[in-house]
Motif scaffolding. Structure first.
Motif, mmCIF file in Angstrom:
data_model
loop_
_atom_site.group_PDB
_atom_site.id
_atom_site.type_symbol
_atom_site.label_atom_id
_atom_site.label_comp_id
_atom_site.label_asym_id
_atom_site.label_seq_id
_atom_site.Cartn_x
_atom_site.Cartn_y
_atom_site.Cartn_z
ATOM 1 N N GLY A 1 34.594 41.582 25.754
ATOM 2 C CA GLY A 1 35.983 41.544 25.318
ATOM 3 C C GLY A 1 36.827 42.662 25.887
ATOM 4 N N GLN A 2 36.619 42.991 27.165
ATOM 5 C CA GLN A 2 37.331 44.093 27.798
ATOM 6 C C GLN A 2 38.189 43.600 28.954
ATOM 7 O OE1 GLN A 2 33.997 46.529 28.950
ATOM 8 N NE2 GLN A 2 33.879 47.558 26.975
ATOM 9 N N VAL A 3 39.234 44.356 29.237
ATOM 10 C CA VAL A 3 40.029 44.134 30.433
ATOM 11 C C VAL A 3 39.902 45.376 31.313
ATOM 12 C CG1 VAL A 3 41.652 42.589 29.285
ATOM 13 C CG2 VAL A 3 42.165 45.026 29.364
ATOM 14 N N PRO A 4 39.982 45.158 32.643
ATOM 15 C CA PRO A 4 40.228 43.888 33.323
ATOM 16 C C PRO A 4 38.986 43.003 33.385
ATOM 17 C CG PRO A 4 39.879 45.614 34.933
ATOM 18 C CD PRO A 4 39.885 46.291 33.594
ATOM 19 N N THR A 5 39.243 41.709 33.335
ATOM 20 C CA THR A 5 38.215 40.712 33.612
ATOM 21 C C THR A 5 38.740 39.846 34.749
ATOM 22 O OG1 THR A 5 37.280 40.661 31.379
ATOM 23 C CG2 THR A 5 37.025 38.676 32.708
ATOM 24 N N LEU A 6 37.957 39.701 35.792
ATOM 25 C CA LEU A 6 38.394 38.989 36.988
ATOM 26 C C LEU A 6 37.551 37.734 37.186
ATOM 27 C CD1 LEU A 6 40.123 38.983 39.607
ATOM 28 C CD2 LEU A 6 38.263 40.285 40.689
ATOM 29 N N LYS A 7 38.239 36.592 37.303
ATOM 30 C CA LYS A 7 37.573 35.340 37.640
ATOM 31 C C LYS A 7 37.780 35.087 39.123
ATOM 32 C CE LYS A 7 36.941 30.570 36.087
ATOM 33 N NZ LYS A 7 37.388 29.527 35.114
ATOM 34 N N LEU A 8 36.710 35.141 39.883
ATOM 35 C CA LEU A 8 36.786 34.986 41.333
ATOM 36 C C LEU A 8 37.000 33.523 41.719
ATOM 37 C CD1 LEU A 8 33.855 37.404 42.231
ATOM 38 C CD2 LEU A 8 36.304 37.874 42.432
ATOM 39 N N ASP A 9 37.309 33.305 42.996
ATOM 40 C CA ASP A 9 37.598 31.954 43.472
ATOM 41 C C ASP A 9 36.444 30.992 43.236
ATOM 42 O OD1 ASP A 9 40.102 32.757 44.326
ATOM 43 O OD2 ASP A 9 39.438 33.206 46.364
ATOM 44 N N ASP A 10 35.219 31.503 43.260
ATOM 45 C CA ASP A 10 34.059 30.628 43.058
ATOM 46 C C ASP A 10 33.722 30.422 41.590
ATOM 47 O OD1 ASP A 10 32.976 33.048 42.308
ATOM 48 O OD2 ASP A 10 31.442 33.104 43.872
ATOM 49 N N GLY A 11 34.563 30.980 40.701
ATOM 50 C CA GLY A 11 34.357 30.812 39.271
ATOM 51 C C GLY A 11 33.528 31.891 38.625
ATOM 52 N N SER A 12 32.915 32.764 39.405
ATOM 53 C CA SER A 12 32.119 33.848 38.831
ATOM 54 C C SER A 12 33.027 34.921 38.244
ATOM 55 C CB SER A 12 31.194 34.452 39.892
ATOM 56 O OG SER A 12 31.948 34.993 40.966
ATOM 57 N N ILE A 13 32.472 35.708 37.332
ATOM 58 C CA ILE A 13 33.225 36.722 36.611
ATOM 59 C C ILE A 13 32.790 38.111 37.068
ATOM 60 C CG2 ILE A 13 33.756 37.690 34.350
ATOM 61 C CD1 ILE A 13 34.922 34.908 34.808
ATOM 62 N N LYS B 1 41.885 34.995 39.275
ATOM 63 C CA LYS B 1 42.615 35.165 38.026
ATOM 64 C C LYS B 1 42.222 36.496 37.400
ATOM 65 C CE LYS B 1 42.881 30.207 37.059
ATOM 66 N NZ LYS B 1 42.508 29.117 36.101
ATOM 67 N N LEU B 2 43.222 37.338 37.169
ATOM 68 C CA LEU B 2 42.994 38.658 36.591
ATOM 69 C C LEU B 2 43.506 38.669 35.160
ATOM 70 C CD1 LEU B 2 42.182 41.647 36.848
ATOM 71 C CD2 LEU B 2 44.504 42.096 37.692
ATOM 72 N N TYR B 3 42.591 38.829 34.217
ATOM 73 C CA TYR B 3 42.938 38.882 32.805
ATOM 74 C C TYR B 3 43.160 40.345 32.418
ATOM 75 C CZ TYR B 3 41.334 34.062 32.714
ATOM 76 O OH TYR B 3 41.186 32.711 32.962
ATOM 77 N N GLY B 4 44.360 40.625 31.916
ATOM 78 C CA GLY B 4 44.703 41.996 31.575
ATOM 79 C C GLY B 4 45.749 42.064 30.501
ATOM 80 N N ALA B 5 46.204 43.272 30.233
ATOM 81 C CA ALA B 5 47.226 43.504 29.219
ATOM 82 C C ALA B 5 48.105 44.653 29.688
ATOM 83 C CB ALA B 5 46.595 43.826 27.867
ATOM 84 N N PRO B 6 49.380 44.618 29.322
ATOM 85 C CA PRO B 6 50.303 45.662 29.770
ATOM 86 C C PRO B 6 49.806 47.058 29.400
ATOM 87 C CG PRO B 6 51.522 43.844 28.810
ATOM 88 C CD PRO B 6 50.078 43.577 28.533
ATOM 89 N N GLY B 7 49.872 47.960 30.376
ATOM 90 C CA GLY B 7 49.516 49.349 30.135
ATOM 91 C C GLY B 7 48.045 49.658 30.219
ATOM 92 N N CYS B 8 47.214 48.651 30.443
ATOM 93 C CA CYS B 8 45.756 48.851 30.467
ATOM 94 C C CYS B 8 45.242 49.020 31.889
ATOM 95 C CB CYS B 8 45.068 47.667 29.784
ATOM 96 S SG CYS B 8 45.399 47.558 28.007
ATOM 97 N N GLY B 9 43.917 49.159 32.006
ATOM 98 C CA GLY B 9 43.299 49.373 33.303
ATOM 99 C C GLY B 9 43.469 48.213 34.265
#
Length: 204
Positions: free
Chosen positions: A51-63, A3-11
């Motif tokens: 509180g920054q993007v991108p934040t990635l939640k890997l398959d094993d639940g780690s960030i 799961k990739l947490y992001g926002a339009p136009g950001c990194g």
């Protein structure tokens, strides 16, 4: 699925292009508004205290956070997306990747939100970071060959940065006039069909 947490136009758009290039499946979660108080920021802070993007939640639940860290993590399973390990070009890849995020990225951190860092002179801070960023891009221009990508004929994860960043300040017209090599690399990446949806959705 990641799961990739992001926002339009950001990194986060850079990481999306990395995943597409690697053929990795992911779910994009829009946290637009993450940089202001509210539910989007609250949800992101639970995963990433910065509180920054991108934040990635890997398959094993780690960030995992930071685009460079995500790129290096991808290379563990997709080594073809950088020059060969042990080569001089791989050393240049590592150098330019870390240089980019350590030098250019902070100019946006401070220049985009100058009121967070100074009680007076916000406009001066924004202007100075804009000028410094241009100097950095001119240096990067001096490091490139003749393309079509940063390392010649083979696209790498580093190229995805340029595809997004030419839409940020100082904008595409400046790059075309002042850093034609960077501009050419960015356009070669942006022309690839697999990135069109990401670039359009991110208004890049």
């Amino acid at each position: 699925m990641m799961k990739l947490y992001g926002a339009p136009g950001c990194g986060s758009a850079i990481v999306e292009m990395m995943f597409v290039l690697a053929g990795e499946q992911y779910r994009w979660i829009n946290v637009e508004g993450f940089d202001e108080p509210g539910p989007q920021r609250d949800a992101l802070l639970e995963l990433n205290p910065l509180g920054q993007v991108p934040t990635l939640k890997l398959d094993d639940g780690s960030i995992l956070t930071e685009t460079a860290a995500i790129a290096l993590n991808l290379l563990d399973s997709h080594p073809e997306l950088a020059p060969p390990a042990g080569s001089a070009e791989r050393q240049r890849f590592h150098h330019l990747l870390i240089w980019l995020v350590a030098n250019v990225y902070p100019t946006f951190t401070y220049g985009d939100y100058p009121d967070r860092w100074t009680q007076s002179g916000a406009e001066e801070l924004r202007d100075s970071t804009n000028r410094y960023r241009q100097q950095l891009y001119l240096w990067l221009e001096s490091q490139l060959g003749h393309g079509p990508y940063v390392f010649g004929d083979q696209i790498s994860l580093l190229d995805t940065y340029l595809a997004a960043m030419i839409s940020w300040r100082p904008r595409q017209a400046w790059f075309e006039q002042n850093t034609p090599k960077l501009y050419t690399v960015a356009q070669a990446v942006r022309a690839r069909e697999e990135f069109h949806e990401i670039l359009s959705r991110n208004e890049l």
